[in-house]
Design an enzyme around this catalytic site. Structure first.
Site, PDB file in Angstrom:
ATOM      1  N   ILE A   1      -7.069  -9.750 -11.508  1.00 57.53           N
ATOM      2  CA  ILE A   1      -7.589  -9.396 -12.833  1.00 57.53           C
ATOM      3  C   ILE A   1      -9.087  -9.184 -12.682  1.00 57.53           C
ATOM      4  O   ILE A   1      -9.777 -10.002 -12.071  1.00 57.53           O
ATOM      5  CB  ILE A   1      -7.277 -10.510 -13.853  1.00 57.53           C
ATOM      6  CG1 ILE A   1      -5.763 -10.580 -14.058  1.00 57.53           C
ATOM      7  CG2 ILE A   1      -8.007 -10.251 -15.167  1.00 57.53           C
ATOM      8  CD1 ILE A   1      -5.312 -11.721 -14.932  1.00 57.53           C
TER       9      ILE A   1
ATOM     10  N   GLN B   1       9.044   7.273  -8.329  1.00 58.37           N
ATOM     11  CA  GLN B   1       8.285   8.033  -9.338  1.00 58.37           C
ATOM     12  C   GLN B   1       6.789   7.714  -9.266  1.00 58.37           C
ATOM     13  O   GLN B   1       5.949   8.583  -9.485  1.00 58.37           O
ATOM     14  CB  GLN B   1       8.829   7.741 -10.748  1.00 58.37           C
ATOM     15  CG  GLN B   1      10.256   8.205 -10.945  1.00 58.37           C
ATOM     16  CD  GLN B   1      10.439   9.682 -10.625  1.00 58.37           C
ATOM     17  OE1 GLN B   1       9.619  10.516 -11.031  1.00 58.37           O
ATOM     18  NE2 GLN B   1      11.487  10.012  -9.890  1.00 58.37           N
TER      19      GLN B   1
ATOM     20  N   ASP C   1      -3.601  -4.287 -18.408  1.00 56.37           N
ATOM     21  CA  ASP C   1      -2.494  -3.322 -18.507  1.00 56.37           C
ATOM     22  C   ASP C   1      -2.477  -2.579 -19.835  1.00 56.37           C
ATOM     23  O   ASP C   1      -1.410  -2.263 -20.383  1.00 56.37           O
ATOM     24  CB  ASP C   1      -1.142  -4.005 -18.239  1.00 56.37           C
ATOM     25  CG  ASP C   1      -1.050  -4.514 -16.814  1.00 56.37           C
ATOM     26  OD1 ASP C   1      -1.687  -3.915 -15.929  1.00 56.37           O
ATOM     27  OD2 ASP C   1      -0.346  -5.516 -16.580  1.00 56.37           O
TER      28      ASP C   1
ATOM     29  N   GLY D   1       0.780  -1.237   0.000  1.00 53.34           N
ATOM     30  CA  GLY D   1       0.000   0.000   0.000  1.00 53.34           C
ATOM     31  C   GLY D   1       0.809   1.283   0.000  1.00 53.34           C
ATOM     32  O   GLY D   1       0.325   2.316   0.462  1.00 53.34           O
TER      33      GLY D   1
ATOM     34  N   THR E   1      -9.118  -0.614 -18.986  1.00 56.85           N
ATOM     35  CA  THR E   1     -10.025  -1.189 -19.984  1.00 56.85           C
ATOM     36  C   THR E   1      -9.969  -2.703 -19.794  1.00 56.85           C
ATOM     37  O   THR E   1      -9.100  -3.199 -19.065  1.00 56.85           O
ATOM     38  CB  THR E   1      -9.590  -0.808 -21.412  1.00 56.85           C
ATOM     39  OG1 THR E   1      -8.256  -1.264 -21.611  1.00 56.85           O
ATOM     40  CG2 THR E   1      -9.671   0.688 -21.649  1.00 56.85           C
TER      41      THR E   1
ATOM     42  N   ASN F   1      -5.384   2.762 -12.863  1.00 56.88           N
ATOM     43  CA  ASN F   1      -4.410   1.799 -12.350  1.00 56.88           C
ATOM     44  C   ASN F   1      -3.013   2.395 -12.491  1.00 56.88           C
ATOM     45  O   ASN F   1      -2.770   3.222 -13.361  1.00 56.88           O
ATOM     46  CB  ASN F   1      -4.498   0.506 -13.180  1.00 56.88           C
ATOM     47  CG  ASN F   1      -3.529  -0.562 -12.715  1.00 56.88           C
ATOM     48  OD1 ASN F   1      -3.420  -0.817 -11.512  1.00 56.88           O
ATOM     49  ND2 ASN F   1      -2.815  -1.175 -13.636  1.00 56.88           N
TER      50      ASN F   1
ATOM     51  N   HIS G   1       0.913   1.051 -13.133  1.00 59.10           N
ATOM     52  CA  HIS G   1       1.644  -0.140 -13.569  1.00 59.10           C
ATOM     53  C   HIS G   1       3.140   0.190 -13.600  1.00 59.10           C
ATOM     54  O   HIS G   1       3.521   1.251 -14.117  1.00 59.10           O
ATOM     55  CB  HIS G   1       1.159  -0.572 -14.959  1.00 59.10           C
ATOM     56  CG  HIS G   1       1.848  -1.806 -15.441  1.00 59.10           C
ATOM     57  ND1 HIS G   1       1.519  -3.072 -14.978  1.00 59.10           N
ATOM     58  CD2 HIS G   1       2.870  -1.992 -16.301  1.00 59.10           C
ATOM     59  CE1 HIS G   1       2.308  -3.962 -15.550  1.00 59.10           C
ATOM     60  NE2 HIS G   1       3.133  -3.331 -16.355  1.00 59.10           N
TER      61      HIS G   1
END
Ligand code: GRF
Length: 215
Positions: A92, A173, A145, A12, A141, A107, A109
């Site tokens: 997923i 980052q 990813d 987290g 979507t 999201n 990634h």
């Protein structure tokens, strides 16, 4: 103020970055709940300490993906969020779930998508020998990813990097660009045009990252 629900599965730290940005007055959102699919997610304690409502819905207790996703959606909708933020949520999601939150599900990634979708992104970046790696915040979507990119940050890859050192550089980052992306959403600056994200207003200055930079 926009209401956000954050979904996590573990540590987290991205969730913490969002809470910290909110506390510092840099992220004008109401974090109304943090939900985990794992009861032992460390981030749940952090969220509770910050006074945020927490829930877990253990995916192991459901017969299939659709049943879990339906329970998850029910829990999310109780909080009536404007935005659902996946922050290290390692499940997923079914197409039905993704469509339900279309345009309000994002999201983060740990790669420069569309390079390295899926797992073990840092190890794969090292194996490929890429000189620049990074992270991406995107609208979700049904394709894993993929989805319209909101913001990306790039970092150099050094010859002596390990998976851990590269992951740490990227994570630093992540903690910057995720609050930024959520802020833009909260300010109403993001729109989707022909499946691509448009950012209203000032885009800041662009700086090229060249790696290796030894010249
Ligand atoms: C991050 O690297 C994120 O990009 C990926 O999973 C990791 C989660 O880390 N999806 P944390 O739980 O936010 O610390």
């Amino acid at each position: 103020m926009k209401r956000i629900v954050i979904l996590i599965s573990g540590r987290g730290s991205n969730m913490e970055a969002l809470i910290a940005a909110r506390d510092a007055g840099r992220l004008p959102v109401d974090i109304v709940a943090v939900i985990s699919n794992r009861p032992d997610a460390r981030g749940l304690e952090t969220a509770a300490r910050a006074g945020i409502a927490t829930h877990f819905i253990d995916h192991k207790g459901f017969a299939g993906r659709e049943a879990f996703d339906a329970a998850l959606a029910g829990c999310i909708d109780d909080f009536a969020p404007d935005l659902v933020v996946l922050a290290g949520f390692m499940r997923i999601l079914s197409e039905g779930f993704v469509r339900r939150y279309e345009g309000r599900l994002i999201n983060i990634h740990p790669s420069l998508l569309p390079a390295f979708p899926g797992l073990h992104t840092h190890q794969r970046a090292l194996e490929e020998g890429v000189r620049i790696h990074g992270c991406t915040v995107h609208f979700v979507t049904p394709a894993l990813d993929h989805g319209p990119v909101i913001i990306q940050a790039a970092v150099p890859v050094f010859d002596d990097d390990s998976e851990a050192s590269l992951a740490a550089r990227v994570l630093t980052q992540e903690h910057k660009i995720y609050p930024q992306a959520v802020r833009w959403f909260a300010e109403g600056r993001l729109s989707l045009v022909d499946g691509r994200v448009r950012l209203a207003g000032d885009h800041g200055s662009a700086v090229a990252l060249v790696a290796p930079g030894g010249a």
